[in-house]
Design an enzyme around this catalytic site. Structure first.
Site, PDB file in Angstrom:
ATOM      1  N   LYS A   1       0.909  -1.121   0.102  1.00  0.00           N
ATOM      2  CA  LYS A   1       0.013  -0.013  -0.051  1.00  0.00           C
ATOM      3  C   LYS A   1       1.008   1.139  -0.039  1.00  0.00           C
ATOM      4  CE  LYS A   1      -0.001   1.800   3.561  1.00  0.00           C
ATOM      5  NZ  LYS A   1      -0.080   2.464   4.566  1.00  0.00           N
TER       6      LYS A   1
ATOM      7  N   PRO B   1       9.465  -5.572   3.316  1.00  0.00           N
ATOM      8  CA  PRO B   1       9.639  -5.288   4.734  1.00  0.00           C
ATOM      9  C   PRO B   1       8.763  -4.652   5.544  1.00  0.00           C
ATOM     10  CG  PRO B   1      10.104  -3.501   3.116  1.00  0.00           C
ATOM     11  CD  PRO B   1       9.660  -4.466   2.367  1.00  0.00           C
TER      12      PRO B   1
ATOM     13  N   ALA C   1       7.083  -0.733   7.730  1.00  0.00           N
ATOM     14  CA  ALA C   1       7.981   0.089   6.829  1.00  0.00           C
ATOM     15  C   ALA C   1       6.819   1.153   5.904  1.00  0.00           C
ATOM     16  CB  ALA C   1       8.229  -0.922   5.714  1.00  0.00           C
TER      17      ALA C   1
ATOM     18  N   ILE D   1       4.345   0.552   4.490  1.00  0.00           N
ATOM     19  CA  ILE D   1       3.579   0.334   2.921  1.00  0.00           C
ATOM     20  C   ILE D   1       2.418  -0.945   3.301  1.00  0.00           C
ATOM     21  CG2 ILE D   1       5.308   0.939   1.511  1.00  0.00           C
ATOM     22  CD1 ILE D   1       6.572  -1.751   1.479  1.00  0.00           C
ATOM     23  N   GLY D   2       2.066  -0.932   4.611  1.00  0.00           N
ATOM     24  CA  GLY D   2       1.019  -1.698   5.037  1.00  0.00           C
ATOM     25  C   GLY D   2       1.008  -3.380   4.741  1.00  0.00           C
TER      26      GLY D   2
ATOM     27  N   GLY E   1       1.581  -5.991   7.049  1.00  0.00           N
ATOM     28  CA  GLY E   1       0.796  -6.579   7.783  1.00  0.00           C
ATOM     29  C   GLY E   1      -0.553  -6.329   7.765  1.00  0.00           C
ATOM     30  N   SER E   2      -1.114  -5.068   7.342  1.00  0.00           N
ATOM     31  CA  SER E   2      -2.287  -4.677   7.172  1.00  0.00           C
ATOM     32  C   SER E   2      -2.678  -5.425   5.884  1.00  0.00           C
ATOM     33  CB  SER E   2      -2.726  -3.132   6.963  1.00  0.00           C
ATOM     34  OG  SER E   2      -2.040  -2.630   8.142  1.00  0.00           O
TER      35      SER E   2
ATOM     36  N   ASP F   1      -5.225   0.561   8.890  1.00  0.00           N
ATOM     37  CA  ASP F   1      -4.914   0.423   7.430  1.00  0.00           C
ATOM     38  C   ASP F   1      -5.733  -0.828   6.794  1.00  0.00           C
ATOM     39  OD1 ASP F   1      -3.453   2.637   6.932  1.00  0.00           O
ATOM     40  OD2 ASP F   1      -1.468   1.707   7.025  1.00  0.00           O
TER      41      ASP F   1
HETATM   42  O1  C5P Z   1      -4.540   0.690  13.999  1.00  0.00           O
HETATM   43  P1  C5P Z   1      -3.058   0.706  13.952  1.00  0.00           P
HETATM   44  O2  C5P Z   1      -2.935  -0.424  15.158  1.00  0.00           O
HETATM   45  O3  C5P Z   1      -2.477  -0.036  12.656  1.00  0.00           O
HETATM   46  O4  C5P Z   1      -2.256   1.803  14.243  1.00  0.00           O
HETATM   47  C1  C5P Z   1      -0.835   1.800  14.901  1.00  0.00           C
HETATM   48  C2  C5P Z   1      -0.860   2.947  15.725  1.00  0.00           C
HETATM   49  O5  C5P Z   1      -0.742   4.040  14.770  1.00  0.00           O
HETATM   50  C3  C5P Z   1      -1.733   3.330  16.517  1.00  0.00           C
HETATM   51  O6  C5P Z   1      -1.659   2.642  17.903  1.00  0.00           O
HETATM   52  C4  C5P Z   1      -1.640   4.802  16.668  1.00  0.00           C
HETATM   53  O7  C5P Z   1      -0.625   5.207  17.739  1.00  0.00           O
HETATM   54  C5  C5P Z   1      -1.224   5.395  15.349  1.00  0.00           C
HETATM   55  N1  C5P Z   1      -2.438   5.623  14.600  1.00  0.00           N
HETATM   56  C6  C5P Z   1      -2.920   7.000  14.700  1.00  0.00           C
HETATM   57  N2  C5P Z   1      -3.855   7.392  13.875  1.00  0.00           N
HETATM   58  C7  C5P Z   1      -4.230   6.736  12.857  1.00  0.00           C
HETATM   59  C8  C5P Z   1      -3.698   5.297  12.638  1.00  0.00           C
HETATM   60  C9  C5P Z   1      -2.802   4.987  13.470  1.00  0.00           C
HETATM   61  O8  C5P Z   1      -2.628   7.736  15.598  1.00  0.00           O
HETATM   62  N3  C5P Z   1      -5.372   7.225  12.018  1.00  0.00           N
END
Ligand code: C5P
Length: 268
Positions: free
Chosen positions: A10, A89, A92, A94-95, A97-98, A120
């Protein structure tokens, strides 16, 4: 029967941070595209869930419930042996794991609770160009991009996303333009993108100064029209008008920086 699902990288062509919610999550306005490079998952029906991780970035990736792939499979009540070929990687921007988790949900036909796996994951369920707003949950499909190529570059430095958001001092930046035009050619796309930003670049540079080296090296390639960081980094991309230009940029960067991950690709 064995099924294979592709989990593309991504790329945030823009990433504007427009505010912060009471729960700490940030409000985003991002133009998201996908590359023709990514991880590959294979699914073999089995009585119990199991996961094997292979590929150039497979070392040290957990093969249990710590992996988003496992969590997605449990959410979808999928019973299978899953092989995850990690070509991207991780940590990184580029998503990786998502996109892997989204690939599991797509395979299982169970996309409802994607957001519970990470901000993501919803955008990765439909790997086509989209505008992503809210905390990643408001998605608008956009017309297909004109043919555009890129070189992706990661200095093999892991940058944790929460650290980058924490290092963001100013939380409120202007959004993208209200209307995103339908781009007729790559020149128009790049011209429009050059007025947009990734607001996470300054905090990512504070966390990982190597990002500046990557941005400078990518921007210095003669055929790169625009250099920018994706997501919370450290991967940066250089946009190119042709496949040949992206390949030439990749060759130049690999020679100058043999320790970096460098990958030419097409975006869509
Ligand atoms: O949702 P995810 O676990 O992928 O996000 C990782 C971290 O990135 C969150 O814990 C948060 O600190 C930050 N984040 C954020 N705002 C977003 C997406 C992610 O603050 N819209």
């Amino acid at each position: 029967m064995i099924s294979e699902v592709f989990a593309p990288a991504k790329i945030n062509l823009t990433l504007h941070v427009t505010g912060q919610r009471g729960d700490g999550y940030h409000l985003l306005d991002s133009l998201v595209a996908f590359a023709d490079v990514g991880d590959r998952l294979t699914f073999t029906p089995a009585d119990a869930l199991s996961l094997k991780v292979t590929g150039p970035f497979g070392d040290g990736v957990p093969e249990d419930a710590r992996n988003l792939v496992w969590q997605a499979a449990e959410l979808a009540e999928l019973s299978a042996h899953i092989t995850l070929e990690k070509n991207l990687p991780h940590g990184a921007g580029i998503g990786g794991g998502s996109s892997d988790a989204a690939a599991v949900l797509r395979h299982a036909g169970s996309c409802g609770a994607a957001a519970s796996l990470g901000a993501d994951v919803p955008v990765c369920l439909t790997p086509q160009v989209q505008r992503m707003q809210g905390i990643g949950d408001l998605l608008t499909p956009l017309p297909a991009l004109p043919p555009v190529w890129a070189v992706l570059v990661n200095p093999k430095v892991h940058v944790p996303t929460p650290d980058v958001f924490k290092a963001l001092t100013q939380k409120t930046h202007p959004p993208m333009s209200t209307h995103i035009p339908a781009f007729v050619d790559v020149a128009g796309l790049i011209n429009w993108l050059s007025d947009m930003r990734n607001d996470l670049e300054p905090p990512a540079l504070a966390c990982a100064p190597q990002v500046a080296d990557v941005l400078n090296a990518v921007a210095a390639c003669p055929d790169v029209a625009l250099a920018r960081m994706s997501g919370s980094g450290a991967t940066c991309f250089g946009l190119c008008h042709t496949s040949r230009a992206a390949q030439d940029a990749a060759t130049t960067l690999r020679v100058a920086h043999p320790a970096w991950w460098v990958q030419p690709c097409r975006l869509s």
